[in-house]
Design an enzyme around this catalytic site. Structure first.
Site, PDB file in Angstrom:
ATOM      1  N   LYS A 111       0.712  -1.152   0.170  1.00  0.00           N
ATOM      2  CA  LYS A 111       0.196   0.119   0.106  1.00  0.00           C
ATOM      3  C   LYS A 111       0.751   1.125   0.053  1.00  0.00           C
ATOM      4  O   LYS A 111       0.606   2.157  -0.778  1.00  0.00           O
ATOM      5  CB  LYS A 111      -1.006   0.149   1.254  1.00  0.00           C
ATOM      6  CG  LYS A 111      -2.178  -1.152   1.308  1.00  0.00           C
ATOM      7  CD  LYS A 111      -2.937  -0.747   0.029  1.00  0.00           C
ATOM      8  CE  LYS A 111      -4.217  -2.037   0.293  1.00  0.00           C
ATOM      9  NZ  LYS A 111      -4.959  -1.913  -1.019  1.00  0.00           N
ATOM     10  N   LYS A 194      -4.979 -13.709 -12.604  1.00  0.00           N
ATOM     11  CA  LYS A 194      -6.204 -13.565 -11.578  1.00  0.00           C
ATOM     12  C   LYS A 194      -6.897 -12.848 -12.058  1.00  0.00           C
ATOM     13  O   LYS A 194      -6.502 -11.420 -12.240  1.00  0.00           O
ATOM     14  CB  LYS A 194      -5.535 -13.337 -10.129  1.00  0.00           C
ATOM     15  CG  LYS A 194      -6.529 -13.755  -9.264  1.00  0.00           C
ATOM     16  CD  LYS A 194      -5.639 -13.658  -7.823  1.00  0.00           C
ATOM     17  CE  LYS A 194      -6.739 -13.505  -6.914  1.00  0.00           C
ATOM     18  NZ  LYS A 194      -6.323 -13.172  -5.297  1.00  0.00           N
ATOM     19  N   LYS A 197     -10.956  -7.315  -9.442  1.00  0.00           N
ATOM     20  CA  LYS A 197     -11.734  -5.969 -10.070  1.00  0.00           C
ATOM     21  C   LYS A 197     -10.991  -4.778 -10.133  1.00  0.00           C
ATOM     22  O   LYS A 197     -11.273  -3.819 -10.502  1.00  0.00           O
ATOM     23  CB  LYS A 197     -13.039  -5.985  -9.232  1.00  0.00           C
ATOM     24  CG  LYS A 197     -12.844  -5.801  -7.544  1.00  0.00           C
ATOM     25  CD  LYS A 197     -14.173  -5.728  -6.942  1.00  0.00           C
ATOM     26  CE  LYS A 197     -14.090  -6.755  -5.651  1.00  0.00           C
ATOM     27  NZ  LYS A 197     -15.131  -7.288  -5.161  1.00  0.00           N
TER      28      LYS A 197
HETATM   29  P1  AMP Z   1     -11.119  -9.650  -3.330  1.00  0.00           P
HETATM   30  O1  AMP Z   1     -12.386  -9.219  -3.715  1.00  0.00           O
HETATM   31  O2  AMP Z   1      -9.964  -9.583  -4.216  1.00  0.00           O
HETATM   32  O3  AMP Z   1     -10.715  -9.220  -1.740  1.00  0.00           O
HETATM   33  O4  AMP Z   1     -11.427 -11.345  -3.142  1.00  0.00           O
HETATM   34  C1  AMP Z   1     -12.219 -11.691  -2.080  1.00  0.00           C
HETATM   35  C2  AMP Z   1     -12.268 -13.497  -2.141  1.00  0.00           C
HETATM   36  O5  AMP Z   1     -12.475 -13.762  -3.502  1.00  0.00           O
HETATM   37  C3  AMP Z   1     -10.836 -13.856  -1.572  1.00  0.00           C
HETATM   38  O6  AMP Z   1     -11.165 -15.084  -0.759  1.00  0.00           O
HETATM   39  C4  AMP Z   1     -10.244 -14.359  -2.906  1.00  0.00           C
HETATM   40  O7  AMP Z   1      -9.173 -15.364  -2.609  1.00  0.00           O
HETATM   41  C5  AMP Z   1     -11.124 -14.890  -3.818  1.00  0.00           C
HETATM   42  N1  AMP Z   1     -10.796 -14.302  -5.218  1.00  0.00           N
HETATM   43  C6  AMP Z   1     -10.720 -13.148  -5.703  1.00  0.00           C
HETATM   44  N2  AMP Z   1     -10.312 -13.086  -7.054  1.00  0.00           N
HETATM   45  C7  AMP Z   1     -10.030 -14.499  -7.252  1.00  0.00           C
HETATM   46  C8  AMP Z   1      -9.768 -15.154  -8.527  1.00  0.00           C
HETATM   47  N3  AMP Z   1      -9.532 -14.570  -9.619  1.00  0.00           N
HETATM   48  N4  AMP Z   1      -9.765 -16.539  -8.439  1.00  0.00           N
HETATM   49  C9  AMP Z   1     -10.200 -17.125  -7.154  1.00  0.00           C
HETATM   50  N5  AMP Z   1     -10.547 -16.598  -6.135  1.00  0.00           N
HETATM   51  C10 AMP Z   1     -10.480 -15.194  -6.038  1.00  0.00           C
END
Ligand code: AMP
Length: 331
Positions: A111, A194, A197
């Site tokens: 960050k 990966k 968003k």
């Molecule tokens: P985030 O919104 O990126 O904080 O992700 C929230 C949850 O979704 C976390 O537990 C991540 O491990 C899972 N996650 C986010 N992006 C992916 C992805 N591309 N593939 C698998 N799991 C994901």
């Protein structure tokens, strides 16, 4: 029965990565454990959302959690800020958290690098808030992705330190929930490893995307100029398309495109068209549920207050006991 805790920051719509990487496992977990799933709106304040955005994003995640199958009767589904006990435990844990160890945290260093203009104390103490979220329910297990393992390690440090400082055996040491083979990573449409968003908006497919939007995004997915030699390594964009197809299309469809790749006759346009339709088939029922739930304010209010009530019963007990251990005694 194990106590499992997990949260998701309300930063917008859930995408396919969130679904396969988290929600799908949550739905399974709720059958066999006592699960607390929360929407981490305190955490999201580190990015200073407007009041309208904050509420809107919380609602979005609540709706999408429910649409994905989280069952408020089986799991305790709540909004983090409905639990002021978490904020109290966060304060108490901060007294025994050292600035040096917080500064060494990889996500904090990241960050500082990416947003030097907003390095607030909330970011520094993110791990203590996360620890509070987990140990407020005296959780045994936490489903975490690879990027969050360090935070869980710090949670164990804070839980153990509390036990040591006060010579008690109060907080269990939470361990990572073992997903076994279920831990999947959904790749992005832009050739990234990966789906996320924070990437460009065309890289992710959201559960709430309309069929037209999905078609547009998939058709724009990054590929290459075609298999000059099928034995050469594939470009990441093409690897991603095949990987997405393995999740959303039938084995026959996947095989068809694998074969045409091998024979050098593949047309990525055809493959994308097929993939888009298969993704739409998958997301359509979820999208319908999302739209129905988003319009049902009465039900959402009921779910949120039921979750808050169940979560507070557990949190209030912990805070009562922690206060007593620390030495806060009523006169
Ligand atoms: P985030 O919104 O990126 O904080 O992700 C929230 C949850 O979704 C976390 O537990 C991540 O491990 C899972 N996650 C986010 N992006 C992916 C992805 N591309 N593939 C698998 N799991 C994901």
């Amino acid at each position: 029965m194990d106590i499992v805790v997990s949260g998701i920051r309300p930063t917008g719509n859930l995408h396919l990565g969130n679904y396969f990487g988290a929600l799908k496992s949550f739905v399974k977990m709720q059958e066999e454990n006592h699960c607390y799933f929360f929407i981490a709106d305190y955490h999201s304040l580190t990015t200073h959302p407007t009041p309208a955005d904050l509420h809107g994003n919380v609602k979005t995640v609540l709706v999408e959690f429910l649409a994905c199958g989280l069952d408020p009767e089986k799991a305790t589904l709540y909004i983090q800020s409905d639990l002021p006990e978490t904020a109290e435990l966060y304060l108490l844990l901060n007294m025994n958290a050292y600035v040096g160890e917080l500064e060494r945290c990889t996500s904090f260093k990241e960050k500082i690098r990416t947003q030097p203009q907003n390095v607030n104390a909330g970011l520094l103490t993110y791990p203590t808030l996360m620890a509070a979220d987990i140990i407020i329910h005296r959780a045994h297990k936490v489903p975490v992705g690879k990027d969050q393992e360090q935070h869980l390690e710090m949670t164990r440090t804070f839980a153990n330190r509390f036990n040591r400082v006060y010579s008690v055996d109060y907080f269990p040491e939470p361990v990572a929930y073992n997903f076994g083979e279920n831990l999947v990573k959904i790749p992005g449409l832009d050739g990234s490893l990966k789906m996320s968003k924070s990437d460009n908006e065309n890289s992710s497919i959201f559960l709430a995307d309309t069929p037209e939007v999905i078609r547009k995004k998939v058709m724009k997915a990054v590929t290459d100029s075609g298999p000059a030699n099928p034995n050469n390594p594939r470009s990441q964009g093409v690897v991603n398309l095949f990987s997405l197809m393995s999740y959303f299309s039938s084995p026959d469809t996947l095989k068809h495109f694998e074969d045409s790749y091998q024979s050098g006759t593949i047309r990525y346009g055809d493959m994308k068209k097929q993939l888009a339709e298969d993704i739409i088939l998958f997301t359509s029922p979820l999208r319908e549920k999302i739209m129905m739930l988003a319009a049902d304010e009465v039900y959402l209010k009921k779910v949120a207050s039921m979750g808050a009530e169940k979560a507070r019963a557990s949190a209030a007990k912990t805070i009562r006991e922690v206060r007593e251990i620390i030495g806060f005694k009523p006169f």
